[in-house]
Design a protein around this motif. Sequence first.
Motif, PDB file in Angstrom:
ATOM      1  N   UNK A  35       0.839  -1.202   0.000  1.00  0.00           N
ATOM      2  CA  UNK A  35       0.000   0.000   0.000  1.00  0.00           C
ATOM      3  C   UNK A  35       0.876   1.255   0.000  1.00  0.00           C
ATOM      4  N   UNK A  36       1.934   1.243   0.801  1.00  0.00           N
ATOM      5  CA  UNK A  36       2.837   2.403   0.860  1.00  0.00           C
ATOM      6  C   UNK A  36       3.527   2.650  -0.475  1.00  0.00           C
ATOM      7  N   UNK A  37       3.808   1.599  -1.209  1.00  0.00           N
ATOM      8  CA  UNK A  37       4.430   1.734  -2.531  1.00  0.00           C
ATOM      9  C   UNK A  37       3.561   2.560  -3.466  1.00  0.00           C
ATOM     10  N   UNK A  38       2.256   2.433  -3.309  1.00  0.00           N
ATOM     11  CA  UNK A  38       1.313   3.123  -4.184  1.00  0.00           C
ATOM     12  C   UNK A  38       0.963   4.513  -3.666  1.00  0.00           C
ATOM     13  N   UNK A  39       1.494   4.876  -2.507  1.00  0.00           N
ATOM     14  CA  UNK A  39       1.162   6.153  -1.881  1.00  0.00           C
ATOM     15  C   UNK A  39       1.825   7.339  -2.562  1.00  0.00           C
ATOM     16  N   UNK A  54       7.353   9.080  -1.925  1.00  0.00           N
ATOM     17  CA  UNK A  54       8.361   8.106  -2.351  1.00  0.00           C
ATOM     18  C   UNK A  54       9.303   7.828  -1.184  1.00  0.00           C
ATOM     19  N   UNK A  55       9.343   6.567  -0.791  1.00  0.00           N
ATOM     20  CA  UNK A  55      10.231   6.145   0.296  1.00  0.00           C
ATOM     21  C   UNK A  55      11.236   5.140  -0.242  1.00  0.00           C
ATOM     22  N   UNK A  56      12.435   5.180   0.322  1.00  0.00           N
ATOM     23  CA  UNK A  56      13.425   4.156  -0.009  1.00  0.00           C
ATOM     24  C   UNK A  56      12.876   2.808   0.441  1.00  0.00           C
ATOM     25  N   UNK A  57      13.291   1.744  -0.202  1.00  0.00           N
ATOM     26  CA  UNK A  57      12.767   0.412   0.113  1.00  0.00           C
ATOM     27  C   UNK A  57      12.976   0.047   1.581  1.00  0.00           C
ATOM     28  N   UNK A  58      14.151   0.339   2.116  1.00  0.00           N
ATOM     29  CA  UNK A  58      14.425  -0.004   3.522  1.00  0.00           C
ATOM     30  C   UNK A  58      13.537   0.802   4.468  1.00  0.00           C
ATOM     31  N   UNK A  59      13.320   2.081   4.148  1.00  0.00           N
ATOM     32  CA  UNK A  59      12.443   2.912   4.970  1.00  0.00           C
ATOM     33  C   UNK A  59      10.997   2.410   4.896  1.00  0.00           C
ATOM     34  N   UNK A  60      10.570   2.035   3.703  1.00  0.00           N
ATOM     35  CA  UNK A  60       9.214   1.537   3.500  1.00  0.00           C
ATOM     36  C   UNK A  60       9.005   0.230   4.277  1.00  0.00           C
ATOM     37  N   UNK A  61       9.993  -0.660   4.235  1.00  0.00           N
ATOM     38  CA  UNK A  61       9.912  -1.924   4.973  1.00  0.00           C
ATOM     39  C   UNK A  61       9.844  -1.668   6.479  1.00  0.00           C
TER      40      UNK A  61
END
Length: 94
Positions: free
Chosen positions: A41-45, A48-55
Amino acid sequence: MAVEVQYRVVRNGIEKMTFTNKKEADAYDRLLELAEHIETVLEQGPVNLEETDREALALFLAQHQAELTGPKKKPARKADKAEKAGDDAIKAVA
């Protein structure tokens, strides 16, 4: 010799955690599943977050899911109910 049962939680071929209790292992697996969904869901927000931050954010939100549902109503205490009943009785007599 002792027999020890271990439950391993594995995600994408990587062992995440080992438990000796199946219930705890299942709960952790569900937590990781929720975090994975939140990450999608955050990916579609709009941010833009770095992958590590999003995880990390997804895991944090999954761990604190109860707090995200909003404040819970506190159950009325017995003393409060008794006071209200007493007040109602006084009003009925008056």
